[in-house]
Design an enzyme around this catalytic site. Structure first.
Site, PDB file in Angstrom:
ATOM      1  N   LYS A   8       0.836  -1.209   0.000  1.00 61.04           N
ATOM      2  CA  LYS A   8       0.000   0.000   0.000  1.00 61.04           C
ATOM      3  C   LYS A   8       0.873   1.263   0.000  1.00 61.04           C
ATOM      4  O   LYS A   8       0.604   2.199  -0.733  1.00 61.04           O
ATOM      5  CB  LYS A   8      -0.913   0.035   1.234  1.00 61.04           C
ATOM      6  CG  LYS A   8      -1.930  -1.078   1.306  1.00 61.04           C
ATOM      7  CD  LYS A   8      -2.914  -0.855   2.438  1.00 61.04           C
ATOM      8  CE  LYS A   8      -2.297  -0.823   3.827  1.00 61.04           C
ATOM      9  NZ  LYS A   8      -1.607  -2.062   4.230  1.00 61.04           N
ATOM     10  N   ARG A  10      11.531  -6.901   4.482  1.00 65.46           N
ATOM     11  CA  ARG A  10      11.567  -5.495   4.893  1.00 65.46           C
ATOM     12  C   ARG A  10      12.184  -5.359   6.280  1.00 65.46           C
ATOM     13  O   ARG A  10      12.922  -4.415   6.561  1.00 65.46           O
ATOM     14  CB  ARG A  10      10.137  -4.950   4.899  1.00 65.46           C
ATOM     15  CG  ARG A  10      10.054  -3.479   5.126  1.00 65.46           C
ATOM     16  CD  ARG A  10       8.678  -2.981   4.785  1.00 65.46           C
ATOM     17  NE  ARG A  10       7.710  -3.268   5.825  1.00 65.46           N
ATOM     18  CZ  ARG A  10       6.406  -2.999   5.730  1.00 65.46           C
ATOM     19  NH1 ARG A  10       5.915  -2.476   4.627  1.00 65.46           N
ATOM     20  NH2 ARG A  10       5.585  -3.258   6.713  1.00 65.46           N
ATOM     21  N   ARG A  60      12.630  -2.490  11.038  1.00 62.05           N
ATOM     22  CA  ARG A  60      11.429  -1.962  11.697  1.00 62.05           C
ATOM     23  C   ARG A  60      11.106  -2.810  12.910  1.00 62.05           C
ATOM     24  O   ARG A  60      11.086  -4.031  12.833  1.00 62.05           O
ATOM     25  CB  ARG A  60      10.248  -2.001  10.709  1.00 62.05           C
ATOM     26  CG  ARG A  60       9.926  -0.655  10.134  1.00 62.05           C
ATOM     27  CD  ARG A  60       8.826  -0.735   9.118  1.00 62.05           C
ATOM     28  NE  ARG A  60       7.528  -1.069   9.699  1.00 62.05           N
ATOM     29  CZ  ARG A  60       6.375  -0.761   9.111  1.00 62.05           C
ATOM     30  NH1 ARG A  60       6.358  -0.098   7.969  1.00 62.05           N
ATOM     31  NH2 ARG A  60       5.229  -1.105   9.643  1.00 62.05           N
ATOM     32  N   ARG A 104      -8.939   1.101   9.728  1.00 61.94           N
ATOM     33  CA  ARG A 104      -8.525  -0.278   9.963  1.00 61.94           C
ATOM     34  C   ARG A 104      -9.532  -1.026  10.829  1.00 61.94           C
ATOM     35  O   ARG A 104      -9.336  -2.200  11.104  1.00 61.94           O
ATOM     36  CB  ARG A 104      -7.171  -0.285  10.679  1.00 61.94           C
ATOM     37  CG  ARG A 104      -5.977  -0.554   9.754  1.00 61.94           C
ATOM     38  CD  ARG A 104      -4.742  -0.405  10.612  1.00 61.94           C
ATOM     39  NE  ARG A 104      -3.606  -1.135  10.160  1.00 61.94           N
ATOM     40  CZ  ARG A 104      -2.538  -0.582   9.584  1.00 61.94           C
ATOM     41  NH1 ARG A 104      -2.517   0.697   9.299  1.00 61.94           N
ATOM     42  NH2 ARG A 104      -1.502  -1.324   9.288  1.00 61.94           N
TER      43      ARG A 104
HETATM   44  P1  AMP Z   1       1.440   0.619   8.850  1.00 60.52           P
HETATM   45  O1  AMP Z   1       2.693   1.341   8.510  1.00 60.52           O
HETATM   46  O2  AMP Z   1       0.226   1.182   8.158  1.00 60.52           O
HETATM   47  O3  AMP Z   1       1.551  -0.872   8.666  1.00 60.52           O
HETATM   48  O4  AMP Z   1       1.153   0.869  10.410  1.00 60.52           O
HETATM   49  C1  AMP Z   1       2.104   0.505  11.391  1.00 60.52           C
HETATM   50  C2  AMP Z   1       1.409   0.373  12.729  1.00 60.52           C
HETATM   51  O5  AMP Z   1       0.826   1.624  13.104  1.00 60.52           O
HETATM   52  C3  AMP Z   1       0.263  -0.626  12.794  1.00 60.52           C
HETATM   53  O6  AMP Z   1       0.704  -1.949  12.970  1.00 60.52           O
HETATM   54  C4  AMP Z   1      -0.504  -0.090  13.986  1.00 60.52           C
HETATM   55  O7  AMP Z   1       0.142  -0.418  15.202  1.00 60.52           O
HETATM   56  C5  AMP Z   1      -0.388   1.419  13.808  1.00 60.52           C
HETATM   57  N1  AMP Z   1      -1.495   1.920  12.969  1.00 60.52           N
HETATM   58  C6  AMP Z   1      -1.411   2.474  11.739  1.00 60.52           C
HETATM   59  N2  AMP Z   1      -2.610   2.823  11.276  1.00 60.52           N
HETATM   60  C7  AMP Z   1      -3.501   2.475  12.227  1.00 60.52           C
HETATM   61  C8  AMP Z   1      -4.923   2.554  12.334  1.00 60.52           C
HETATM   62  N3  AMP Z   1      -5.672   3.062  11.348  1.00 60.52           N
HETATM   63  N4  AMP Z   1      -5.488   2.095  13.460  1.00 60.52           N
HETATM   64  C9  AMP Z   1      -4.767   1.593  14.483  1.00 60.52           C
HETATM   65  N5  AMP Z   1      -3.422   1.470  14.433  1.00 60.52           N
HETATM   66  C10 AMP Z   1      -2.787   1.909  13.326  1.00 60.52           C
END
Ligand code: AMP
Length: 220
Positions: free
Chosen positions: A13, A127, A133, A88
């Site tokens: 994404k 990654r 990360r 989410r």
């Molecule tokens: P991402 O980079 O989008 O995979 O997000 C990394 C982490 O940020 C996720 O695993 C969650 O812990 C937190 N996170 C990101 N977006 C959300 C969301 N919409 N709701 C809750 N936690 C989020």
């Protein structure tokens, strides 16, 4: 354009969001990026988010919703945006709907990225090695995929019922997937156009969104 990118971690994404926001010249609103920036800057929001991110859990709805609503209220989002990683949960999707309904600016499309679980795991593990990360360790990866399945996957039905969902095969070269997404979006806009023109209620948001869809289609 107001677009949501939905899909499991590792589906690409973020990569596609960067390409699409260049294409559409609109802001890229990535909740994951906002949290990571806050963690790096040592803010209070970052402190809260880190506890959940490190475990592969979702940050509580009220924290995320307040943050995104605030971001979408910024002037640069007035002409459209691409949401990456939000919503989410169903509660987040409902909050987004309420906000967009209040301003008469509904979503144009929700793109759901699909890839087989082994492929997602392979990408996330790669990654992890590359970027280090903290939420990309093996167990955390498994947990994030589970959290997606239980908390986020229900949004596929949510947006399907609202006729906004398009599924995109997320496997292939980056350029190939982008081309697929643009084709999918073109089809979604055409549907929106046809649907709104023929809609029985012809409500204002319907007509506005159809006009925007026509403008976006012409701009391609
Ligand atoms: P991402 O980079 O989008 O995979 O997000 C990394 C982490 O940020 C996720 O695993 C969650 O812990 C937190 N996170 C990101 N977006 C959300 C969301 N919409 N709701 C809750 N936690 C989020």
């Amino acid at each position: 354009m107001r677009i949501v990118l939905l899909g499991p971690p590792g589906a690409g994404k973020g990569t596609q969001a960067v390409r699409l926001t260049q294409h559409f010249q609109c802001p890229h609103v990535s909740t994951g990026d906002i949290f990571r920036t806050n963690v790096m800057q040592g803010t209070r929001l970052g402190e809260i988010a880190k506890q959940y991110m490190d475990q592969g859990d979702l940050v509580p709805d009220e924290v995320v919703i307040a943050m995104v609503m605030d971001r979408l209220g910024s002037p640069d989002c007035a002409g459209g945006f691409l949401l990456d990683g939000f919503p989410r949960t169903v509660a987040q999707a409902e909050a987004l709907d309420r906000k967009l309904a209040a301003t008469g600016t509904p979503l144009h499309a929700v793109l759901c990225f699909e890839a087989a679980e082994e492929e997602l795991f392979r990408r996330l593990a790669g990654r992890s090695a590359e970027l280090g990360r903290s939420d990309d360790g093996e167990e955390t990866i498994r947990h994030r995929l589970e959290v997606y399945a239980t908390k986020t996957r229900p949004l596929v039905d949510y947006y399907m019922h609202r006729r906004l969902l398009s599924v995109v095969d997320a496997v292939g070269h980056v350029e190939e997937v982008t081309a697929r997404i643009l084709d999918t979006l073109r089809a979604a806009l055409a549907r929106l156009n046809g649907g709104a023109n023929g809609s029985a209620n012809g409500s204002r948001p319907d007509r506005t969104v159809a006009r925007e869809a026509r403008t976006a289609a012409r701009a391609w």
